[in-house]
Structures are given as structure tokens and as C-alpha cells.
Write a protein that holds these residues in place. Sequence first.
Motif, PDB file in Angstrom:
ATOM      1  N   ASN A 219     -94.343  49.462  75.281  1.00  0.00           N
ATOM      2  CA  ASN A 219     -94.659  48.669  74.088  1.00  0.00           C
ATOM      3  C   ASN A 219     -94.672  47.187  74.431  1.00  0.00           C
ATOM      4  O   ASN A 219     -93.822  46.720  75.203  1.00  0.00           O
ATOM      5  N   ASN A 220     -95.581  46.462  73.826  1.00  0.00           N
ATOM      6  CA  ASN A 220     -95.606  45.002  73.974  1.00  0.00           C
ATOM      7  C   ASN A 220     -94.846  44.324  72.840  1.00  0.00           C
ATOM      8  O   ASN A 220     -95.146  43.193  72.472  1.00  0.00           O
ATOM      9  N   PHE A 260     -76.370  65.534  72.742  1.00  0.00           N
ATOM     10  CA  PHE A 260     -76.918  64.234  72.326  1.00  0.00           C
ATOM     11  C   PHE A 260     -77.079  63.318  73.546  1.00  0.00           C
ATOM     12  O   PHE A 260     -76.099  63.032  74.245  1.00  0.00           O
ATOM     13  N   GLY A 261     -78.299  62.850  73.787  1.00  0.00           N
ATOM     14  CA  GLY A 261     -78.571  62.034  74.969  1.00  0.00           C
ATOM     15  C   GLY A 261     -78.233  60.563  74.781  1.00  0.00           C
ATOM     16  O   GLY A 261     -78.486  59.985  73.715  1.00  0.00           O
ATOM     17  N   VAL A 262     -77.670  59.963  75.822  1.00  0.00           N
ATOM     18  CA  VAL A 262     -77.386  58.521  75.813  1.00  0.00           C
ATOM     19  C   VAL A 262     -77.921  57.907  77.109  1.00  0.00           C
ATOM     20  O   VAL A 262     -77.888  58.540  78.162  1.00  0.00           O
ATOM     21  N   PRO A 263     -78.419  56.666  77.035  1.00  0.00           N
ATOM     22  CA  PRO A 263     -78.979  56.015  78.222  1.00  0.00           C
ATOM     23  C   PRO A 263     -77.933  55.175  78.953  1.00  0.00           C
ATOM     24  O   PRO A 263     -77.231  54.376  78.332  1.00  0.00           O
ATOM     25  N   PHE A 264     -77.861  55.345  80.245  1.00  0.00           N
ATOM     26  CA  PHE A 264     -77.036  54.463  81.079  1.00  0.00           C
ATOM     27  C   PHE A 264     -77.940  53.428  81.759  1.00  0.00           C
ATOM     28  O   PHE A 264     -77.771  53.084  82.924  1.00  0.00           O
ATOM     29  N   TYR A 265     -78.901  52.914  81.007  1.00  0.00           N
ATOM     30  CA  TYR A 265     -79.891  51.970  81.530  1.00  0.00           C
ATOM     31  C   TYR A 265     -80.415  51.141  80.362  1.00  0.00           C
ATOM     32  O   TYR A 265     -80.089  51.405  79.194  1.00  0.00           O
ATOM     33  N   GLY A 266     -81.243  50.162  80.679  1.00  0.00           N
ATOM     34  CA  GLY A 266     -81.862  49.353  79.635  1.00  0.00           C
ATOM     35  C   GLY A 266     -83.210  48.835  80.073  1.00  0.00           C
ATOM     36  O   GLY A 266     -83.644  49.056  81.214  1.00  0.00           O
ATOM     37  N   TYR A 267     -83.895  48.133  79.152  1.00  0.00           N
ATOM     38  CA  TYR A 267     -85.241  47.618  79.409  1.00  0.00           C
ATOM     39  C   TYR A 267     -85.306  46.119  79.110  1.00  0.00           C
ATOM     40  O   TYR A 267     -84.556  45.598  78.276  1.00  0.00           O
ATOM     41  N   GLU A 268     -86.278  45.464  79.759  1.00  0.00           N
ATOM     42  CA  GLU A 268     -86.421  44.011  79.644  1.00  0.00           C
ATOM     43  C   GLU A 268     -87.838  43.631  79.232  1.00  0.00           C
ATOM     44  O   GLU A 268     -88.812  44.270  79.638  1.00  0.00           O
ATOM     45  N   TRP A 269     -87.930  42.555  78.419  1.00  0.00           N
ATOM     46  CA  TRP A 269     -89.198  41.899  78.117  1.00  0.00           C
ATOM     47  C   TRP A 269     -89.040  40.398  78.379  1.00  0.00           C
ATOM     48  O   TRP A 269     -87.923  39.858  78.327  1.00  0.00           O
TER      49      TRP A 269
END
Length: 372
Positions: A219-220, A260-269
Motif C-alpha cells: 500500500n502507498n 491467533f497470529g501475531v507479527p514479530f516484525y514491522g513495516y516502514e514508509w
Amino acid sequence: MVGYFQQSGTYNNFNVKNLVTSGSAELLTQVNYAFAELQNNQCVSSDTYADYQQALPADETVDGIADSTKAGAFVGNFHQLQELKRRFPELKISISIGGGSANPADFSVVAEPANRKAFVKSCIDMFIKGKFAPGIEQPGIFDGIDIDWEYPASAEDMENLTGLLEEFRSQMDEVRPGLPLSIASSAGSWAYQYIDLEKVQHSLTFFDLMTYDFDGPWNNTTGLVAPLFQAAGDPSTTNNAASAVSAYLAAGVAPEKIVFGVPFYGYEWTAVPDVDHGLFQPGTPVGEGSGYSSIVPLESTFVHYRDPVTQAPWLYDGTNFWTYDDPQSLAYKMLYVRKEKLGGVMAWSLSGDMPNGILLKTVAFGLSEDPR
């Protein structure tokens, strides 16, 4: 408590040994080893070197003993999983087949009635029975199978997935009744509409529900990677984990079948305008994400924000934006998991955690104790 262990970790200084040194192994119920792949309608190793050919030095092994360098020795990640189970005999290990980089058309083919029986047999022979290669037979490492078909996309796929999972259940029960069988299933209706959720649950031990990736570099516009509820300012009522869980429950899935899924990561913009501290604003995605352990060192150079509805954190410095989960947001999610009496929690992936396993420990505490 299920954690995905990435095969490629061995190339990035994350070995099976790290599950011991972080304290994670003693907390996990199951490790999903990701990934095996499909070739010619058969289950195969996607990296034989990482799986059973790479001899690890003593400081990278579970037992502190260097792997044998003799030709044909059984080494690599699979041998380390073998050592891990010797140390933690109650731990279950499943092989995860497919993944986001796998061609979904290959799953469509192996799931066809004419192909599924032979395909399932190949997976069981290789992983459950441990027939990894000619002359290499090491049964007892893998207890179960996790199917990561991203994603069924037609009514025919839906019917064939049901049949495929019934075939897995049948053949696995012939080996030993109750071996774990799971699927990594989407939180988006555009994907799970092609899964007969109520029907397949009878073949499955549980769903690894991927309640994350609600926003990301496809996504932008910035957003939250894994909000529990509809965040303040999010125009979508379904772009959150609770919405997905509610849909699965409404479809007739038993709550104890939902992990239930959880993220051990993240995203950057980047290039994000300074409006509402960067949340739900236009931006340019940077990369494909980073583990929590890579994000923590950045926190001191950003302003830290938290959504009051979801407790989800984000970082913003006037132009750059990060979304991720942290101990506070995970602790909040565990209250929800307990309230809804879900089957447990799954993490993608274990390599993203801090060396002390703080995220997994937060999950474990939240599942066993009420932090309020």
C-alpha cells in the motif's frame, strides 16, 4: 503457542540454538519449520543444504557439539531440530509446506482428486517418516504438517482443499492418530471465502490464523500491521484481527481451533506528511519489513505513538513511519485471546524477536496470567 522458524535463519545468524538461548523453546508448544516446497506434485526440501547438509560449528549447535563434517553425515537444521526435541521432548515440530513465495497453482494441481493421494503420501514419507533422501532416514523429527497455500482462489480450489486436508488427516492417522495438521489461513475475506471453514476444521488440529499484514508495503498509504480492533481513523471496519476472528466464529469454526497470529516484525514508509503523526497518510514503502529486534534500536530516534483503541504502537519522525507490535500491544491482545477462549497464539517469525525472547515471553505470560 506456535512459532514459525524460517529455514533461511541459518544464513542470518538465527539458528535452532537461538530458541534455547532466548528461553523460547521451553515456552513453545509447536515449531512450524518454514518451508518445504512442491515440485512435480511431490513434497521436497526447498534447501537441502540448510535442511540436512550444513555442518554447524559447536557455538551454533543446541548441544554445543560441532556437527560431523564426514560425507553424508546428517547435519543442518534438521539435526538441530532433532537435538532440540531431545532436550524438550514435549515440543511438537511441524513442517510448513508452501509459503508466500510458493506458486498457488501448484497447490491447485496437487489438491486435485487424481493427484492428492500421491502428494500426501510423498509429504508423509519425507517428513513424518523422515525419508529425506536416499540413504538419509531420520524419523521422529517432524510430528505434523502445516499447509500454507496462499491462496485458494476458486470454488474448485475450495472443494479440493477440503479433500486434500481430509486426505492428509486420513493418511496421518494411519501413521499415528492425532498428529498435528494445520493451515496458515488468511484474515482477509477475499482469501478465506474460498476455504470451507466449517468443514475443514474437522480435519485440522487448528488454523494458524494470520491476523497480521492488514497494512504493509503493498500500500502507498501508512497503516497498522496488525491492529486488534478498528483503529481510530481507519476507514475500514474489517481491517483488523477481531473482525477476522469474528468472521471465522460466525462461519462455525470452534474458538479452540483458532490460533491467533501475531507479527514479530514491522513495516516502514518514507515521505509521509506530518498529518495525524503520519498514521493513515500517503507514503512510499521502504523494503519488505524488518524484525522487531531491528526496530527496537530505532525507537530512540523517533517519536513513539500508540493508538488508544488497539494499543498498537507506531514510530514517526516527521517523514518516516514504522508500524509493528511491541510487548504492550501483545499483552493487550492476549486479554482478547483469553476472553474469546481461542486455541492459542502463533508468531511469524521467531527470528524477529529480541535475543531474550521478550515478545514470546509476553505472549506466554499473557496466556497464562491475567496482567490486569
